[in-house]
Motif scaffolding. Structure first.
Motif, mmCIF file in Angstrom:
data_model
loop_
_atom_site.group_PDB
_atom_site.id
_atom_site.type_symbol
_atom_site.label_atom_id
_atom_site.label_comp_id
_atom_site.label_asym_id
_atom_site.label_seq_id
_atom_site.Cartn_x
_atom_site.Cartn_y
_atom_site.Cartn_z
ATOM 1 N N GLN A 198 29.681 9.530 -30.383
ATOM 2 C CA GLN A 198 28.616 9.547 -29.390
ATOM 3 C C GLN A 198 28.290 10.964 -28.953
ATOM 4 N N ALA A 199 29.316 11.768 -28.739
ATOM 5 C CA ALA A 199 29.080 13.157 -28.341
ATOM 6 C C ALA A 199 28.361 13.927 -29.445
ATOM 7 N N ILE A 200 28.717 13.684 -30.691
ATOM 8 C CA ILE A 200 28.047 14.362 -31.812
ATOM 9 C C ILE A 200 26.585 13.938 -31.887
ATOM 10 N N ARG A 201 26.312 12.666 -31.680
ATOM 11 C CA ARG A 201 24.922 12.192 -31.714
ATOM 12 C C ARG A 201 24.079 12.872 -30.628
ATOM 13 N N GLN A 202 24.615 12.945 -29.414
ATOM 14 C CA GLN A 202 23.877 13.573 -28.325
ATOM 15 C C GLN A 202 23.662 15.058 -28.581
ATOM 16 N N GLU A 203 24.674 15.742 -29.088
ATOM 17 C CA GLU A 203 24.538 17.175 -29.348
ATOM 18 C C GLU A 203 23.549 17.424 -30.482
ATOM 19 N N THR A 204 23.547 16.571 -31.504
ATOM 20 C CA THR A 204 22.590 16.722 -32.606
ATOM 21 C C THR A 204 21.164 16.520 -32.117
ATOM 22 N N GLU A 205 20.944 15.524 -31.287
ATOM 23 C CA GLU A 205 19.604 15.285 -30.747
ATOM 24 C C GLU A 205 19.133 16.474 -29.905
ATOM 25 N N LYS A 206 20.019 17.033 -29.111
ATOM 26 C CA LYS A 206 19.653 18.191 -28.297
ATOM 27 C C LYS A 206 19.286 19.383 -29.167
ATOM 28 N N THR A 207 20.086 19.682 -30.180
ATOM 29 C CA THR A 207 19.807 20.808 -31.075
ATOM 30 C C THR A 207 18.513 20.588 -31.846
ATOM 31 N N LEU A 208 18.268 19.358 -32.299
ATOM 32 C CA LEU A 208 17.054 19.062 -33.056
ATOM 33 C C LEU A 208 15.811 19.238 -32.191
ATOM 34 N N ASN A 209 15.854 18.818 -30.944
ATOM 35 C CA ASN A 209 14.706 19.013 -30.051
ATOM 36 C C ASN A 209 14.424 20.485 -29.811
ATOM 37 N N GLN A 210 15.465 21.289 -29.723
ATOM 38 C CA GLN A 210 15.250 22.728 -29.566
ATOM 39 C C GLN A 210 14.540 23.321 -30.777
ATOM 40 N N ILE A 211 14.915 22.885 -31.970
ATOM 41 C CA ILE A 211 14.259 23.395 -33.177
ATOM 42 C C ILE A 211 12.799 22.959 -33.225
ATOM 43 N N ILE A 212 12.530 21.693 -32.875
ATOM 44 C CA ILE A 212 11.157 21.192 -32.897
ATOM 45 C C ILE A 212 10.292 21.941 -31.883
ATOM 46 N N ASP A 213 10.832 22.177 -30.693
ATOM 47 C CA ASP A 213 10.069 22.917 -29.689
ATOM 48 C C ASP A 213 9.786 24.345 -30.141
ATOM 49 N N LYS A 214 10.707 24.921 -30.858
ATOM 50 C CA LYS A 214 10.518 26.299 -31.323
ATOM 51 C C LYS A 214 9.419 26.377 -32.367
ATOM 52 N N TYR A 215 9.378 25.481 -33.320
ATOM 53 C CA TYR A 215 8.374 25.511 -34.381
ATOM 54 C C TYR A 215 7.078 24.825 -33.981
ATOM 55 N N ASP A 216 7.069 24.051 -32.895
ATOM 56 C CA ASP A 216 5.856 23.422 -32.367
ATOM 57 C C ASP A 216 5.155 22.610 -33.463
ATOM 58 N N MET A 217 5.864 21.614 -33.994
ATOM 59 C CA MET A 217 5.368 20.849 -35.135
ATOM 60 C C MET A 217 4.531 19.640 -34.738
ATOM 61 N N GLY A 218 4.376 19.376 -33.443
ATOM 62 C CA GLY A 218 3.586 18.230 -33.024
ATOM 63 C C GLY A 218 4.303 16.903 -33.206
ATOM 64 N N LEU A 219 5.642 16.908 -33.210
ATOM 65 C CA LEU A 219 6.443 15.708 -33.388
ATOM 66 C C LEU A 219 7.308 15.479 -32.150
ATOM 67 N N THR A 220 7.631 14.225 -31.889
ATOM 68 C CA THR A 220 8.509 13.852 -30.787
ATOM 69 C C THR A 220 9.625 12.970 -31.334
ATOM 70 N N VAL A 221 10.869 13.383 -31.102
ATOM 71 C CA VAL A 221 12.023 12.614 -31.558
ATOM 72 C C VAL A 221 12.279 11.487 -30.559
#
Length: 396
Positions: A198-221
């Motif tokens: 569970q902790a790995i899932r939450q940390e992966t989701e947090k890291t992935l959102n940071q990458i998406i916000d940085k590249y501004d790809m127009g996607l929402t996880v």
């Protein structure tokens, strides 16, 4: 050899090689390319035959050609206008580019665009899309584990989804793989396989959102699912044994906790009961002691008044209490020189046996017989009581 080279006006068969097909010598003069006026006249005659009067002379170049070109222009304009209508679905949004430059976002429904000028690309913004990232990854304790992670997402901005990155879906897949490898690299293998999922899932989701916000790809996880994690096949059996041992440990711990929860209340209740009994015994003993003290205080004035009589009375009462529970008989040897033997214990035992026998007979005999036997037994008991009382009195 070129068609217009000298001496090459005819081919081997004697045919003219003039590409215009009109290289006939008229008046001894070679004719050049066809006249444009002649071409337009022929075209106007054809159009005049279609739009003009039948059987009449075709229109002249100026009138017939103008009418034909107007009809063609009107038809072309109508085709262009009607071809510009298009429909955007309910779950879609249209991204409009005008001459290659972003213009606007169009909503669902019937829309129109100037064809060959605007280009519209529909994008589904309500569909939930999914992808999966998996592979062998290195953990913090230098072990190798196979991990699979699923991601659900949707398009939040159609323009950014289409034009911010080359391929937004593939970019998201690469970002998911990068985020997962970063999180797995900071985790221990035991945690990945057991309690840390569970902790790995939450940390992966947090890291992935940071990458998406940085590249501004127009996607929402929307969600990140930790699908599976397992060791390599070469060491799978050993890890299965370790996991089974860990599960047994947890099961034993739960059983011990259940046993504790069952025994502890009973022990607590028993301890509380013993405590209450001890408190009752303490109070009873103290009260008895206080009563004895009060009794002694009442006897003290009597003792002070007649010490010898009171002392003898106390002695006799104490001896009576003591010897009433004993089967021994004491006789003053000074009163007689004969030795007396009184088996009081056997007499008492025989008396108890006779009483039990008589009670058994009472159940089988008539009522009147039972009454007579009771009276007889009562007489015997009175005689035994008299003898016992005499024996006790003889001791003193």
């Amino acid at each position: 050899m070129a068609w217009n080279e000298p001496g090459n006006n005819n081919d081997n068969n004697g045919r003219d090689n003039d590409p215009w097909g009109k290289n006939n010598n008229r008046g001894g003069r070679e004719q050049g390319p066809p006249d444009l006026d002649e071409v337009f006249n022929k075209l106007s005659q054809k159009l005049g035959g279609k739009f003009g009067k039948k059987g009449g002379k075709g229109p002249s170049f100026s009138g017939g050609s103008a009418m034909g070109f107007g009809a063609i222009a009107i038809i072309a304009i109508l085709i262009w206008v009607f071809s510009g209508f298009y429909t955007i679905g309910e779950a879609e949004r249209g991204v409009v580019l005008r001459l290659g430059k972003y213009e606007r976002i169009v909503d669902p429904g019937l829309n129109w665009r100037p064809r060959f000028i605007d280009e519209v690309t529909p994008v589904n913004v309500q569909a939930i899309r999914s992808l999966r990232a998996s592979g062998l990854m290195l953990t913090k304790d230098e072990n190798v584990v196979t991990v699979e992670m699923g991601v659900q997402y949707r398009v939040s901005d159609p323009y950014k989804y289409l034009y911010r990155v080359t391929n937004a879906d593939d970019s998201l897949r690469q970002a998911t793989d990068s985020a997962l490898r970063a999180v797995i690299g900071d985790s221990l293998m035991d945690s990945i396989l057991t309690s840390g999922r569970q902790a790995i899932r939450q940390e992966t989701e947090k890291t992935l959102n940071q990458i998406i916000d940085k590249y501004d790809m127009g996607l929402t996880v929307i969600d990140v699912n930790f699908q599976s994690s397992r060791p390599p096949e070469q060491v799978k059996d050993a890890f299965d044994d370790a996991i089974a041992a860990r599960e047994d440990e947890e099961r034993f711990i739960r059983e011990a906790e259940a046993y504790k929860n069952e025994i502890l209340p009973k022990a607590t209740g028993r301890a509380e009961r013993l405590k209450k009994e001890a408190q009752g015994y303490t109070e009873r003993t103290v009260n008895e002691a206080l009563g004895q003290v009060a009794q002694f205080e009442k006897l003290l004035p009597e003792y002070n008044a007649a010490p010898k009589v009171t002392r003898d009375r106390l002695y006799l009462d104490s001896m009576e209490k003591i010897y009433s529970h004993s089967s021994k008989v004491l006789i003053d040897s000074d009163s007689s020189g004969n030795m007396l033997y009184l088996p009081i214990d056997k007499l008492i035992s025989e008396s108890q046996k006779n009483s039990a026998t008589n009670r058994a007979k009472d159940k089988s005999q008539p009522t009147y017989d039972g009454i007579q036997l009771d009276q007889k037994n009562s007489s015997e008991s009175q005689d035994s009581g008299t003898n016992s009382t005499s024996a006790r009195q003889g001791r003193f």
